[in-house]
Design an enzyme around this catalytic site. Structure first.
Site, PDB file in Angstrom:
ATOM      1  N   ARG A 168       2.118  -1.754   2.398  1.00  0.00           N
ATOM      2  CA  ARG A 168       2.159  -2.897   1.455  1.00  0.00           C
ATOM      3  C   ARG A 168       1.074  -3.920   1.807  1.00  0.00           C
ATOM      4  O   ARG A 168       1.309  -5.139   1.794  1.00  0.00           O
ATOM      5  CB  ARG A 168       3.528  -3.591   1.473  1.00  0.00           C
ATOM      6  N   SER A 243      11.372  -6.389  -4.044  1.00  0.00           N
ATOM      7  CA  SER A 243      11.709  -6.640  -2.628  1.00  0.00           C
ATOM      8  C   SER A 243      11.038  -7.937  -2.198  1.00  0.00           C
ATOM      9  O   SER A 243       9.838  -8.102  -2.388  1.00  0.00           O
ATOM     10  CB  SER A 243      11.184  -5.510  -1.745  1.00  0.00           C
ATOM     11  N   GLU A 338       7.069 -10.610   1.086  1.00  0.00           N
ATOM     12  CA  GLU A 338       6.111  -9.718   0.416  1.00  0.00           C
ATOM     13  C   GLU A 338       5.344 -10.394  -0.729  1.00  0.00           C
ATOM     14  O   GLU A 338       4.123 -10.281  -0.792  1.00  0.00           O
ATOM     15  CB  GLU A 338       6.840  -8.472  -0.101  1.00  0.00           C
TER      16      GLU A 338
HETATM   17  P1  FAD Z   1       0.884 -10.276  -9.915  1.00  0.00           P
HETATM   18  O1  FAD Z   1       2.273 -10.642  -9.529  1.00  0.00           O
HETATM   19  O2  FAD Z   1       0.349 -10.822 -11.162  1.00  0.00           O
HETATM   20  O3  FAD Z   1      -0.079 -10.633  -8.707  1.00  0.00           O
HETATM   21  C1  FAD Z   1       0.245 -10.298  -7.388  1.00  0.00           C
HETATM   22  C2  FAD Z   1      -0.927 -10.689  -6.488  1.00  0.00           C
HETATM   23  O4  FAD Z   1      -2.070  -9.893  -6.817  1.00  0.00           O
HETATM   24  C3  FAD Z   1      -1.363 -12.139  -6.686  1.00  0.00           C
HETATM   25  O5  FAD Z   1      -1.824 -12.642  -5.455  1.00  0.00           O
HETATM   26  C4  FAD Z   1      -2.520 -12.038  -7.667  1.00  0.00           C
HETATM   27  O6  FAD Z   1      -3.461 -13.091  -7.534  1.00  0.00           O
HETATM   28  C5  FAD Z   1      -3.142 -10.719  -7.263  1.00  0.00           C
HETATM   29  N1  FAD Z   1      -3.787 -10.038  -8.399  1.00  0.00           N
HETATM   30  C6  FAD Z   1      -3.197  -9.607  -9.539  1.00  0.00           C
HETATM   31  N2  FAD Z   1      -4.107  -8.989 -10.323  1.00  0.00           N
HETATM   32  C7  FAD Z   1      -5.285  -9.036  -9.650  1.00  0.00           C
HETATM   33  C8  FAD Z   1      -6.598  -8.574  -9.925  1.00  0.00           C
HETATM   34  N3  FAD Z   1      -6.905  -7.921 -11.054  1.00  0.00           N
HETATM   35  N4  FAD Z   1      -7.584  -8.825  -9.014  1.00  0.00           N
HETATM   36  C9  FAD Z   1      -7.303  -9.476  -7.856  1.00  0.00           C
HETATM   37  N5  FAD Z   1      -6.077  -9.940  -7.545  1.00  0.00           N
HETATM   38  C10 FAD Z   1      -5.078  -9.698  -8.423  1.00  0.00           C
HETATM   39  N6  FAD Z   1       5.979  -3.142  -5.450  1.00  0.00           N
HETATM   40  C11 FAD Z   1       5.824  -1.969  -4.793  1.00  0.00           C
HETATM   41  O7  FAD Z   1       4.847  -1.806  -4.031  1.00  0.00           O
HETATM   42  N7  FAD Z   1       6.708  -0.939  -4.943  1.00  0.00           N
HETATM   43  C12 FAD Z   1       7.769  -1.032  -5.757  1.00  0.00           C
HETATM   44  O8  FAD Z   1       8.526  -0.087  -5.887  1.00  0.00           O
HETATM   45  C13 FAD Z   1       7.969  -2.274  -6.457  1.00  0.00           C
HETATM   46  N8  FAD Z   1       9.060  -2.433  -7.262  1.00  0.00           N
HETATM   47  C14 FAD Z   1       9.242  -3.627  -7.904  1.00  0.00           C
HETATM   48  C15 FAD Z   1      10.387  -3.764  -8.714  1.00  0.00           C
HETATM   49  C16 FAD Z   1      10.606  -4.956  -9.400  1.00  0.00           C
HETATM   50  C17 FAD Z   1      11.826  -5.099 -10.277  1.00  0.00           C
HETATM   51  C18 FAD Z   1       9.660  -6.017  -9.284  1.00  0.00           C
HETATM   52  C19 FAD Z   1       9.883  -7.292 -10.058  1.00  0.00           C
HETATM   53  C20 FAD Z   1       8.556  -5.888  -8.474  1.00  0.00           C
HETATM   54  C21 FAD Z   1       8.345  -4.690  -7.762  1.00  0.00           C
HETATM   55  N9  FAD Z   1       7.232  -4.503  -6.923  1.00  0.00           N
HETATM   56  C22 FAD Z   1       7.026  -3.317  -6.272  1.00  0.00           C
HETATM   57  C23 FAD Z   1       6.247  -5.606  -6.741  1.00  0.00           C
HETATM   58  C24 FAD Z   1       5.163  -5.629  -7.854  1.00  0.00           C
HETATM   59  O9  FAD Z   1       5.592  -4.928  -8.968  1.00  0.00           O
HETATM   60  C25 FAD Z   1       3.838  -5.041  -7.367  1.00  0.00           C
HETATM   61  O10 FAD Z   1       3.363  -5.732  -6.246  1.00  0.00           O
HETATM   62  C26 FAD Z   1       2.771  -5.074  -8.455  1.00  0.00           C
HETATM   63  O11 FAD Z   1       1.630  -4.391  -8.023  1.00  0.00           O
HETATM   64  C27 FAD Z   1       2.391  -6.500  -8.865  1.00  0.00           C
HETATM   65  O12 FAD Z   1       1.618  -6.407 -10.039  1.00  0.00           O
HETATM   66  P2  FAD Z   1       1.364  -7.668 -10.967  1.00  0.00           P
HETATM   67  O13 FAD Z   1       0.325  -7.268 -11.959  1.00  0.00           O
HETATM   68  O14 FAD Z   1       2.639  -8.156 -11.511  1.00  0.00           O
HETATM   69  O15 FAD Z   1       0.746  -8.678  -9.908  1.00  0.00           O
HETATM   70  P1  NAP Z   2      16.324   2.578  -0.454  1.00  0.00           P
HETATM   71  O1  NAP Z   2      16.159   3.937  -1.061  1.00  0.00           O
HETATM   72  O2  NAP Z   2      17.666   1.936  -0.463  1.00  0.00           O
HETATM   73  O3  NAP Z   2      15.827   2.637   1.052  1.00  0.00           O
HETATM   74  C1  NAP Z   2      15.887   1.465   1.854  1.00  0.00           C
HETATM   75  C2  NAP Z   2      14.629   1.411   2.670  1.00  0.00           C
HETATM   76  O4  NAP Z   2      14.589   2.496   3.562  1.00  0.00           O
HETATM   77  C3  NAP Z   2      13.432   1.488   1.771  1.00  0.00           C
HETATM   78  O5  NAP Z   2      12.842   0.232   1.722  1.00  0.00           O
HETATM   79  C4  NAP Z   2      12.569   2.573   2.356  1.00  0.00           C
HETATM   80  O6  NAP Z   2      11.342   2.102   2.870  1.00  0.00           O
HETATM   81  C5  NAP Z   2      13.357   3.153   3.502  1.00  0.00           C
HETATM   82  N1  NAP Z   2      13.587   4.602   3.248  1.00  0.00           N
HETATM   83  C6  NAP Z   2      14.580   5.170   2.550  1.00  0.00           C
HETATM   84  N2  NAP Z   2      14.488   6.515   2.596  1.00  0.00           N
HETATM   85  C7  NAP Z   2      13.400   6.792   3.326  1.00  0.00           C
HETATM   86  C8  NAP Z   2      12.780   7.998   3.734  1.00  0.00           C
HETATM   87  N3  NAP Z   2      13.286   9.186   3.410  1.00  0.00           N
HETATM   88  N4  NAP Z   2      11.665   7.901   4.469  1.00  0.00           N
HETATM   89  C9  NAP Z   2      11.158   6.727   4.819  1.00  0.00           C
HETATM   90  N5  NAP Z   2      11.702   5.541   4.465  1.00  0.00           N
HETATM   91  C10 NAP Z   2      12.824   5.576   3.735  1.00  0.00           C
HETATM   92  O7  NAP Z   2      15.269   1.579  -1.102  1.00  0.00           O
HETATM   93  P2  NAP Z   2      15.242   0.883  -2.532  1.00  0.00           P
HETATM   94  O8  NAP Z   2      15.319  -0.557  -2.361  1.00  0.00           O
HETATM   95  O9  NAP Z   2      16.205   1.560  -3.475  1.00  0.00           O
HETATM   96  O10 NAP Z   2      13.767   1.231  -3.011  1.00  0.00           O
HETATM   97  C11 NAP Z   2      13.383   2.544  -3.294  1.00  0.00           C
HETATM   98  C12 NAP Z   2      11.878   2.643  -3.171  1.00  0.00           C
HETATM   99  O11 NAP Z   2      11.251   1.767  -4.113  1.00  0.00           O
HETATM  100  C13 NAP Z   2      11.355   2.232  -1.799  1.00  0.00           C
HETATM  101  O12 NAP Z   2      10.248   3.050  -1.483  1.00  0.00           O
HETATM  102  C14 NAP Z   2      10.922   0.814  -1.988  1.00  0.00           C
HETATM  103  O13 NAP Z   2       9.851   0.448  -1.139  1.00  0.00           O
HETATM  104  C15 NAP Z   2      10.475   0.795  -3.443  1.00  0.00           C
HETATM  105  N6  NAP Z   2      10.711  -0.533  -4.022  1.00  0.00           N
HETATM  106  C16 NAP Z   2       9.837  -1.523  -3.689  1.00  0.00           C
HETATM  107  C17 NAP Z   2       9.994  -2.790  -4.213  1.00  0.00           C
HETATM  108  C18 NAP Z   2       8.996  -3.876  -3.917  1.00  0.00           C
HETATM  109  O14 NAP Z   2       9.041  -4.913  -4.554  1.00  0.00           O
HETATM  110  N7  NAP Z   2       8.104  -3.667  -2.977  1.00  0.00           N
HETATM  111  C19 NAP Z   2      11.051  -3.064  -5.061  1.00  0.00           C
HETATM  112  C20 NAP Z   2      11.946  -2.051  -5.342  1.00  0.00           C
HETATM  113  C21 NAP Z   2      11.774  -0.770  -4.814  1.00  0.00           C
HETATM  114  P3  NAP Z   2      10.033   1.938   1.968  1.00  0.00           P
HETATM  115  O15 NAP Z   2      10.219   0.647   1.255  1.00  0.00           O
HETATM  116  O16 NAP Z   2       8.979   1.879   3.006  1.00  0.00           O
HETATM  117  O17 NAP Z   2       9.896   3.101   1.060  1.00  0.00           O
END
Ligand code: FAD
Ligand code: NAP
Length: 363
Positions: A168, A243, A338
């Site tokens: 991340r 998250s 995050e």
């Molecule tokens: P924004 O929120 O608009 O911006 C985020 C950051 O990136 C800010 O600092 C902004 O300035 C910068 N930015 C945006 N666009 C640009 C650009 N073109 N150039 C330079 N900087 C830029 N993330 C995960 O990694 N895995 C997940 O599974 C995941 N699940 C999510 C589930 C939900 C319900 C929500 C609400 C969020 C989740 N996220 C997850 C977080 C988010 O979706 C990601 O980080 C996504 O990439 C953000 O995209 P955005 O366009 O909304 O960025």
């Molecule tokens: P989950 O399945 O309940 O698992 C909890 C955590 O354990 C996760 O964060 C995941 O880490 C880790 N995990 C689970 N199974 C794993 C495996 N087999 N190997 C390695 N790591 C494992 O998690 P969840 O909240 O429902 O999310 C599911 C996936 O979507 C995750 O990958 C999570 O990162 C992603 N997600 C991200 C965001 C965001 O905003 N960043 C939001 C929602 C969901 P990892 O996070 O490293 O995968």
């Protein structure tokens, strides 16, 4: 200088962030091309304002007033650049919706993004934190990106190495923070499906649905979407930014200590270290479903903070600090937030000077 597209002042960002926080940008522009972006950046330089690029607003926490130019990056377009027996190279512009890119790739028989289905936001934001889910990260298919320098207005090329992706994380959250606007991303996808089902819940669901039959990419994508819809709040119904904390990585020594005290701790080995499930830590601290005023943790996933209605960025920040404090007291672990905070730190974002300002100083 003339600015060909509209720049709004005192623009409400309430509908532009998925946490649904009230915030006003001093200036706001939506850019649909590199030329418009360059003009918007020149405007910020002339006003001596910091620039905040904005995609879908799904990973930001906004304070009530942003003394900045917020640039909504809305460049559109996606294309298959080449295809051979093994690889399909695709390019997408930064303003494309991420999930739509995933669905489009599957329609084009290009595989590798299916586990990243339904992640909110844009293509341009995906490299910022190397988005990841269900065992797959953007970096697995990433080739390169193009980004406009805020300093020079020139478009520069970054390959995978120069993005220095981590968990991340990328160079754009560290050394090159606040210096570029990403305008396009190029990915190498697989011409044949190589399912990645190592993530327990995903493999289990597909096995229940399909028995011994091998899943298609669409089956995997749909399963990911179903799990996500079941477990995560939909931002159009409940304000959230996914998250709120990263899963902390700890050493073997720390892991041994924790395991002794908490034999059921949820952790995954990565190399010589361990990744702890931050959601589990918060849950154990008794904070799952916790609510303080207008902010709380989500009932089904403690790692997600939700806006119960009317919360401000400050409310979210205070609540998240309380979680950090309690988890630290209980486990001795510091949780790292995050989403990117745009609160009091805006003044620290570099402001770039226009050539006119430089010339005036020189006289
Ligand atoms: P924004 O929120 O608009 O911006 C985020 C950051 O990136 C800010 O600092 C902004 O300035 C910068 N930015 C945006 N666009 C640009 C650009 N073109 N150039 C330079 N900087 C830029 N993330 C995960 O990694 N895995 C997940 O599974 C995941 N699940 C999510 C589930 C939900 C319900 C929500 C609400 C969020 C989740 N996220 C997850 C977080 C988010 O979706 C990601 O980080 C996504 O990439 C953000 O995209 P955005 O366009 O909304 O960025
Ligand atoms: P989950 O399945 O309940 O698992 C909890 C955590 O354990 C996760 O964060 C995941 O880490 C880790 N995990 C689970 N199974 C794993 C495996 N087999 N190997 C390695 N790591 C494992 O998690 P969840 O909240 O429902 O999310 C599911 C996936 O979507 C995750 O990958 C999570 O990162 C992603 N997600 C991200 C965001 C965001 O905003 N960043 C939001 C929602 C969901 P990892 O996070 O490293 O995968």
């Amino acid at each position: 200088m003339t600015f060909p597209h509209k720049i709004y002042d005192n623009y409400s960002l309430l509908q532009k962030n998925t946490l649904g926080l009230p915030s006003t940008a001093r200036y706001y522009a939506e850019v649909g091309s590199v030329t418009e972006l360059r003009c918007a950046l020149a405007f910020a330089r002339e006003k001596h304002l910091p620039v905040i690029p904005l995609g879908g607003g799904s990973n930001v926490v906004f304070g009530e007033f942003l003394d900045a130019l917020v640039v909504h990056v809305n460049l559109k377009g996606k294309a298959v650049l080449s295809r051979d027996r093994d690889c399909v190279r695709v390019r997408a512009e930064a303003g494309e919706n991420w999930h739509e890119l995933v669905l489009w790739s599957l329609e084009n028989k290009a595989y590798g993004l299916e586990n990243l289905s339904l992640i909110p936001g844009t293509v341009g934001a995906a490299p910022i934190q190397n988005i990841g889910a269900y065992g797959v990260e953007l970096k697995d298919s990433f080739v390169s990106l193009e980004a406009m320098s805020l300093e020079s207005g020139l478009v520069e090329y970054f390959d995978r190495q120069s993005c220095d992706f981590g968990y991340r994380d990328s160079v754009f959250k560290r050394e090159k923070r606040d210096q570029y606007v990403i305008v396009s991303v190029t990915l190498d996808l697989d011409a044949t499906l190589k399912p990645n089902l190592g993530y327990g819940q995903l493999g289990d669901l597909l096995a229940r649905r399909l028995g011994n039959q091998a899943p298609s990419a669409v089956d995997i994508s749909q399963a990911v979407c179903d799990i996500r819809r079941e477990k995560l709040p939909d931002p159009s119904e409940v304000g959230n930014a996914g998250s709120f904390f990263k899963n902390p990585e700890v050493s073997q020594l720390t892991m041994d200590r924790l395991k002794q005290e908490y034999p059921n701790i949820v952790a995954y080995q990565i190399g010589r270290n361990w990744k702890l499930a931050a959601g589990w830590l918060i849950d154990q601290a008794g904070l799952k479903g916790e609510r303080k005023g207008r902010v709380g943790t989500y009932q089904k996933q403690a790692l997600v903070l939700v806006n119960h209605g009317g919360a401000t960025g400050q409310d979210v920040l205070s609540f998240s600090s309380m979680i950090q404090r309690k988890v630290n007291e209980m486990f001795g672990i510091r949780l790292e937030r995050e989403p990117r905070l745009y609160m009091d730190d805006i003044g620290k974002i570099p402001r770039h000077r226009s050539r006119d300002q430089d010339n005036q100083d020189a006289i």
